[in-house]
Design an enzyme around this catalytic site. Structure first.
Site, PDB file in Angstrom:
ATOM      1  N   ALA A   1       0.841  -1.194   0.000  1.00 51.69           N
ATOM      2  CA  ALA A   1       0.000   0.000   0.000  1.00 51.69           C
ATOM      3  C   ALA A   1       0.878   1.247   0.000  1.00 51.69           C
ATOM      4  O   ALA A   1       2.029   1.207   0.453  1.00 51.69           O
ATOM      5  CB  ALA A   1      -0.922   0.014   1.218  1.00 51.69           C
ATOM      6  N   ASP A   2       0.312   2.323  -0.500  1.00 48.79           N
ATOM      7  CA  ASP A   2       0.982   3.617  -0.420  1.00 48.79           C
ATOM      8  C   ASP A   2      -0.068   4.669  -0.111  1.00 48.79           C
ATOM      9  O   ASP A   2      -1.141   4.685  -0.730  1.00 48.79           O
ATOM     10  CB  ASP A   2       1.691   3.966  -1.730  1.00 48.79           C
ATOM     11  CG  ASP A   2       2.519   5.232  -1.599  1.00 48.79           C
ATOM     12  OD1 ASP A   2       3.593   5.166  -0.964  1.00 48.79           O
ATOM     13  OD2 ASP A   2       2.096   6.286  -2.093  1.00 48.79           O
ATOM     14  N   THR A   3       0.230   5.535   0.854  1.00 54.80           N
ATOM     15  CA  THR A   3      -0.708   6.567   1.291  1.00 54.80           C
ATOM     16  C   THR A   3      -0.096   7.941   1.093  1.00 54.80           C
ATOM     17  O   THR A   3       1.061   8.169   1.459  1.00 54.80           O
ATOM     18  CB  THR A   3      -1.057   6.379   2.782  1.00 54.80           C
ATOM     19  OG1 THR A   3      -1.620   5.082   2.983  1.00 54.80           O
ATOM     20  CG2 THR A   3      -2.043   7.445   3.258  1.00 54.80           C
TER      21      THR A   3
END
Length: 216
Positions: free
Chosen positions: A64-66
């Site tokens: 994931a990347d936020t």
């Protein structure tokens, strides 16, 4: 395999009852060419997932990347306290977007699935003293947008519209959907149970806003 060493993502998955191992992706999060916010988070999540999948054959990999976005600008992790304060001044009193892209690779079947969750976050009008005190706490470092909504940073937030766990860094409703697309069940805990009120001004009750997915 969780392609991340983020303590926030680890905590969310553990509370959701998911069994996993942590494998740091070790990738350079600078894209080969300039990308807009949505393409960037999709690219970063995919790069992390592919890096781990190439090292651990036959594994189910989740990455994931936020990112925090305001007026088309990505507010990533501040390089120092001065930049953290600059970020918070820019976000003060305004509504920004938090995007989390999730990428799943099933190394057994070859299935790949990805998507994006989005949350609107409105910050309080932050005084210079509030910003200074928060930056001095050290919590702003290593956080996208220079705040942690699950920590002391909740005091900086007026309201949210969308999934809370997306702001923390792992939108479980989206992850459940993507794993399902690859035929991978996860424990039947309600992903909405991980949503929380941020303040009394929060505009929507926990879990009432479904994640919005954007696929390439």
């Amino acid at each position: 395999m969780l392609a991340s060493s983020s303590a926030r993502r680890v905590d969310i998955l553990r509370r959701a009852g998911v069994w996993f191992r942590i494998v740091a992706p070790g990738v350079d999060e600078r894209p080969p060419r300039p990308l807009g916010p949505i393409r960037f988070v999709l690219w970063a999540a995919e790069a992390k997932a592919e890096a781990v999948a190439s090292r651990v054959r036959g594994a189910i990999v989740v990455a994931a990347d936020t990112e925090v976005v305001l007026d088309g600008r990505i507010f990533g992790k501040p390089r120092d306290r001065r930049q953290a304060a600059d970020f918070l001044r820019a976000l003060s009193g305004r509504t920004h977007l938090v995007y989390t892209a999730v990428h799943v690779i099933d190394g057994r079947s070859g299935c790949r699935a990805h998507g994006i969750s989005r949350t609107h976050v409105t910050m309080r009008d932050l005084s210079a003293s509030m910003i200074s005190a928060y930056v001095r706490s050290g919590e702003a470092q290593d956080k996208a947008g220079a705040y942690a909504i699950q920590g002391k940073g909740r005091r900086l937030v007026s309201s949210i519209r969308g999934p809370y766990d997306n702001v923390v860094g792992m939108p479980m409703r989206l992850l459940t959907r993507l794993l399902g697309e690859c035929g991978i069940p996860i424990p039947a805990k309600n992903p909405d149970g991980l949503q929380h009120y941020v303040t009394k001004q929060t505009t929507l009750p926990p879990g009432s806003a479904a994640a919005r997915w954007t696929n390439r």
